[in-house]
Design a protein around this motif. Structure first.
Motif, PDB file in Angstrom:
ATOM      1  N   ASP A 195       0.823  -1.208   0.000  1.00  0.00           N
ATOM      2  CA  ASP A 195       0.000   0.000   0.000  1.00  0.00           C
ATOM      3  C   ASP A 195       0.862   1.264   0.000  1.00  0.00           C
ATOM      4  O   ASP A 195       0.529   2.249  -0.673  1.00  0.00           O
ATOM      5  CB  ASP A 195      -0.925   0.010   1.209  1.00  0.00           C
ATOM      6  N   VAL A 196       1.960   1.220   0.753  1.00  0.00           N
ATOM      7  CA  VAL A 196       2.850   2.379   0.825  1.00  0.00           C
ATOM      8  C   VAL A 196       3.422   2.700  -0.554  1.00  0.00           C
ATOM      9  O   VAL A 196       3.390   3.852  -1.018  1.00  0.00           O
ATOM     10  CB  VAL A 196       3.985   2.130   1.837  1.00  0.00           C
ATOM     11  N   TYR A 197       3.916   1.687  -1.246  1.00  0.00           N
ATOM     12  CA  TYR A 197       4.567   1.944  -2.534  1.00  0.00           C
ATOM     13  C   TYR A 197       3.567   2.201  -3.652  1.00  0.00           C
ATOM     14  O   TYR A 197       3.884   2.925  -4.601  1.00  0.00           O
ATOM     15  CB  TYR A 197       5.528   0.801  -2.876  1.00  0.00           C
ATOM     16  N   VAL A 198       2.379   1.646  -3.569  1.00  0.00           N
ATOM     17  CA  VAL A 198       1.342   2.019  -4.528  1.00  0.00           C
ATOM     18  C   VAL A 198       1.014   3.503  -4.357  1.00  0.00           C
ATOM     19  O   VAL A 198       0.834   4.238  -5.345  1.00  0.00           O
ATOM     20  CB  VAL A 198       0.076   1.153  -4.366  1.00  0.00           C
ATOM     21  N   HIS A 199       0.959   3.963  -3.114  1.00  0.00           N
ATOM     22  CA  HIS A 199       0.717   5.392  -2.842  1.00  0.00           C
ATOM     23  C   HIS A 199       1.829   6.245  -3.445  1.00  0.00           C
ATOM     24  O   HIS A 199       1.547   7.257  -4.110  1.00  0.00           O
ATOM     25  CB  HIS A 199       0.633   5.616  -1.330  1.00  0.00           C
ATOM     26  N   TYR A 200       3.093   5.832  -3.241  1.00  0.00           N
ATOM     27  CA  TYR A 200       4.222   6.581  -3.808  1.00  0.00           C
ATOM     28  C   TYR A 200       4.119   6.645  -5.336  1.00  0.00           C
ATOM     29  O   TYR A 200       4.322   7.700  -5.948  1.00  0.00           O
ATOM     30  CB  TYR A 200       5.547   5.915  -3.438  1.00  0.00           C
ATOM     31  N   LEU A 201       3.821   5.493  -5.939  1.00  0.00           N
ATOM     32  CA  LEU A 201       3.751   5.425  -7.397  1.00  0.00           C
ATOM     33  C   LEU A 201       2.609   6.290  -7.924  1.00  0.00           C
ATOM     34  O   LEU A 201       2.773   7.022  -8.910  1.00  0.00           O
ATOM     35  CB  LEU A 201       3.575   3.971  -7.838  1.00  0.00           C
ATOM     36  N   ARG A 202       1.465   6.227  -7.264  1.00  0.00           N
ATOM     37  CA  ARG A 202       0.332   7.043  -7.689  1.00  0.00           C
ATOM     38  C   ARG A 202       0.671   8.543  -7.629  1.00  0.00           C
ATOM     39  O   ARG A 202       0.284   9.304  -8.515  1.00  0.00           O
ATOM     40  CB  ARG A 202      -0.879   6.758  -6.803  1.00  0.00           C
ATOM     41  N   LYS A 203       1.352   8.957  -6.575  1.00  0.00           N
ATOM     42  CA  LYS A 203       1.705  10.374  -6.447  1.00  0.00           C
ATOM     43  C   LYS A 203       2.535  10.835  -7.636  1.00  0.00           C
ATOM     44  O   LYS A 203       2.339  11.934  -8.161  1.00  0.00           O
ATOM     45  CB  LYS A 203       2.470  10.616  -5.137  1.00  0.00           C
ATOM     46  N   LYS A 204       3.451   9.986  -8.079  1.00  0.00           N
ATOM     47  CA  LYS A 204       4.290  10.359  -9.218  1.00  0.00           C
ATOM     48  C   LYS A 204       3.498  10.350 -10.518  1.00  0.00           C
ATOM     49  O   LYS A 204       3.714  11.179 -11.397  1.00  0.00           O
ATOM     50  CB  LYS A 204       5.510   9.443  -9.291  1.00  0.00           C
ATOM     51  N   LEU A 205       2.555   9.418 -10.645  1.00  0.00           N
ATOM     52  CA  LEU A 205       1.706   9.403 -11.831  1.00  0.00           C
ATOM     53  C   LEU A 205       0.726  10.575 -11.824  1.00  0.00           C
ATOM     54  O   LEU A 205       0.355  11.097 -12.877  1.00  0.00           O
ATOM     55  CB  LEU A 205       0.933   8.083 -11.914  1.00  0.00           C
ATOM     56  N   MET A 206       0.311  11.008 -10.632  1.00  0.00           N
ATOM     57  CA  MET A 206      -0.620  12.121 -10.527  1.00  0.00           C
ATOM     58  C   MET A 206      -0.032  13.414 -11.084  1.00  0.00           C
ATOM     59  O   MET A 206      -0.767  14.294 -11.546  1.00  0.00           O
ATOM     60  CB  MET A 206      -1.051  12.321  -9.066  1.00  0.00           C
ATOM     61  N   LYS A 207       1.294  13.537 -11.053  1.00  0.00           N
ATOM     62  CA  LYS A 207       1.938  14.717 -11.636  1.00  0.00           C
ATOM     63  C   LYS A 207       1.647  14.807 -13.126  1.00  0.00           C
ATOM     64  O   LYS A 207       1.730  15.878 -13.725  1.00  0.00           O
ATOM     65  CB  LYS A 207       3.449  14.664 -11.394  1.00  0.00           C
ATOM     66  N   HIS A 208       1.299  13.651 -13.720  1.00  0.00           N
ATOM     67  CA  HIS A 208       0.952  13.609 -15.143  1.00  0.00           C
ATOM     68  C   HIS A 208      -0.554  13.349 -15.313  1.00  0.00           C
ATOM     69  O   HIS A 208      -0.988  12.942 -16.388  1.00  0.00           O
ATOM     70  CB  HIS A 208       1.755  12.512 -15.843  1.00  0.00           C
ATOM     71  N   ARG A 209      -1.309  13.570 -14.213  1.00  0.00           N
ATOM     72  CA  ARG A 209      -2.760  13.348 -14.213  1.00  0.00           C
ATOM     73  C   ARG A 209      -3.102  11.907 -14.590  1.00  0.00           C
ATOM     74  O   ARG A 209      -4.096  11.643 -15.276  1.00  0.00           O
ATOM     75  CB  ARG A 209      -3.455  14.325 -15.164  1.00  0.00           C
ATOM     76  N   ALA A 210      -2.269  10.992 -14.125  1.00  0.00           N
ATOM     77  CA  ALA A 210      -2.464   9.579 -14.466  1.00  0.00           C
ATOM     78  C   ALA A 210      -2.565   8.692 -13.233  1.00  0.00           C
ATOM     79  O   ALA A 210      -2.472   7.473 -13.335  1.00  0.00           O
ATOM     80  CB  ALA A 210      -1.316   9.097 -15.355  1.00  0.00           C
ATOM     81  N   GLY A 211      -2.755   9.282 -12.060  1.00  0.00           N
ATOM     82  CA  GLY A 211      -2.843   8.484 -10.842  1.00  0.00           C
ATOM     83  C   GLY A 211      -4.005   7.513 -10.849  1.00  0.00           C
ATOM     84  O   GLY A 211      -3.956   6.447 -10.231  1.00  0.00           O
ATOM     85  N   GLY A 212      -5.087   7.875 -11.597  1.00  0.00           N
ATOM     86  CA  GLY A 212      -6.262   7.016 -11.646  1.00  0.00           C
ATOM     87  C   GLY A 212      -6.090   5.755 -12.463  1.00  0.00           C
ATOM     88  O   GLY A 212      -6.995   4.921 -12.499  1.00  0.00           O
ATOM     89  N   LEU A 213      -4.945   5.601 -13.137  1.00  0.00           N
ATOM     90  CA  LEU A 213      -4.722   4.377 -13.914  1.00  0.00           C
ATOM     91  C   LEU A 213      -4.648   3.146 -13.018  1.00  0.00           C
ATOM     92  O   LEU A 213      -4.925   2.037 -13.456  1.00  0.00           O
ATOM     93  CB  LEU A 213      -3.430   4.495 -14.733  1.00  0.00           C
ATOM     94  N   ILE A 214      -4.261   3.351 -11.744  1.00  0.00           N
ATOM     95  CA  ILE A 214      -4.176   2.236 -10.798  1.00  0.00           C
ATOM     96  C   ILE A 214      -5.420   2.262  -9.919  1.00  0.00           C
ATOM     97  O   ILE A 214      -5.622   3.187  -9.141  1.00  0.00           O
ATOM     98  CB  ILE A 214      -2.904   2.308  -9.941  1.00  0.00           C
ATOM     99  N   ARG A 215      -6.261   1.267 -10.077  1.00  0.00           N
ATOM    100  CA  ARG A 215      -7.500   1.166  -9.304  1.00  0.00           C
ATOM    101  C   ARG A 215      -7.237   0.465  -7.977  1.00  0.00           C
ATOM    102  O   ARG A 215      -6.437  -0.460  -7.894  1.00  0.00           O
ATOM    103  CB  ARG A 215      -8.546   0.369 -10.057  1.00  0.00           C
ATOM    104  N   THR A 216      -7.957   0.884  -6.941  1.00  0.00           N
ATOM    105  CA  THR A 216      -7.987   0.167  -5.670  1.00  0.00           C
ATOM    106  C   THR A 216      -9.242  -0.689  -5.622  1.00  0.00           C
ATOM    107  O   THR A 216     -10.345  -0.178  -5.863  1.00  0.00           O
ATOM    108  CB  THR A 216      -8.008   1.139  -4.479  1.00  0.00           C
ATOM    109  N   VAL A 217      -9.100  -1.960  -5.357  1.00  0.00           N
ATOM    110  CA  VAL A 217     -10.241  -2.853  -5.181  1.00  0.00           C
ATOM    111  C   VAL A 217     -10.320  -3.163  -3.690  1.00  0.00           C
ATOM    112  O   VAL A 217      -9.485  -3.894  -3.151  1.00  0.00           O
ATOM    113  CB  VAL A 217     -10.095  -4.140  -6.015  1.00  0.00           C
ATOM    114  N   ARG A 218     -11.292  -2.551  -3.038  1.00  0.00           N
ATOM    115  CA  ARG A 218     -11.355  -2.551  -1.584  1.00  0.00           C
ATOM    116  C   ARG A 218     -11.284  -3.951  -0.989  1.00  0.00           C
ATOM    117  O   ARG A 218     -12.018  -4.864  -1.395  1.00  0.00           O
ATOM    118  CB  ARG A 218     -12.650  -1.862  -1.123  1.00  0.00           C
TER     119      ARG A 218
END
Length: 231
Positions: A195-218
């Motif tokens: 979860d920690v590293y998915v969060h890190y990766l999403r933050k970096k993708l969000m800089k390119h407005r692409a954080g939503g490419l990784i879905r969370t399945v609760r």
């Protein structure tokens, strides 16, 4: 082909070692067993990008393994290793859902070439060997990732995580599968690292407005692509 993982199921220990060595020299990760039953259990973990199965195995045979895996909607591509005269078994394997076969004795270089071809057909790698998902591209040869030709500044773990997501795009990956693939079964790292590293990766993708490419399945894990996030 960094971080691609192949499961080899072959009951001849000399051939099993030779095939694994060939993949590892080509920079794949490998797991191997001589048992059909154990091979099926390993394949069900869904942490592999390719299965290479002998047809004649102790316990569950290769054709039966393919049939059972496909019945569970396991999308991993399969190459069968067959005897020269095993025409009926080859037909049964292809009908069951195998993607290709290679006849013994075979050239290890040909096996690697057929593996690349199968992975290309399945959309796992591009024509030039890169991993591609929409605007994302990973160049495995130098471990670099790009979004619309802009290089992403990733740590080694973030890179491996993105590579795993892209190579299994549109597939639900549990936290356990991600942990086993990135950190390994015997790692002393806590599974919360996923979860920690998915969060890190999403933050970096969000800089390119692409954080939503990784879905969370609760309650289960994550998926790259496939719709809106389930949170």
């Amino acid at each position: 082909m960094t971080n691609m993982r192949v499961l080899v199921v072959e009951d001849d220990p000399t051939l099993l070692r030779a095939v694994r060595d060939a993949y590892e020299k080509a920079h794949y990760q490998t797991d191997g067993t001589g048992s059909g039953d154990e091979g099926f259990d390993l394949a069900q973990e869904r942490i592999h990008d390719l299965l290479v199965l002998d047809i004649m195995l102790p316990g569950m045979n290769g054709v039966e393994m393919v049939r059972k895996l496909k019945a569970t909607s396991n999308p991993v591509p399969v190459i069968l290793l067959t005897a020269l005269d095993a025409v009926d078994e080859r037909i049964a394997g292809l009908d069951a859902g195998a993607d290709d076969y290679i006849v013994k004795p075979f050239s290890l270089d040909e096996l690697l070439a057929r593996s690349r071809a199968v992975l290309r057909r399945c959309g796992t790698i591009g024509a030039d060997g890169d991993l591609i998902y929409g605007p994302l591209r990973i160049i495995s040869a130098n471990r670099r990732a790009y979004f619309e030709n802009k290089e992403l500044s990733l740590t080694i773990t973030e890179y491996k995580l993105l590579e795993y997501f892209i190579s299994h795009k549109n597939q639900l990956l549990t936290r356990e599968q991600i942990f086993d693939r990135i950190w390994g079964f015997n790692s002393s790292t806590s599974q919360t690292a996923v979860d920690v590293y998915v969060h890190y990766l999403r933050k970096k993708l969000m800089k390119h407005r692409a954080g939503g490419l990784i879905r969370t399945v609760r309650g289960v894990g994550y998926m790259m692509g496939g719709g809106e996030a389930i949170v």
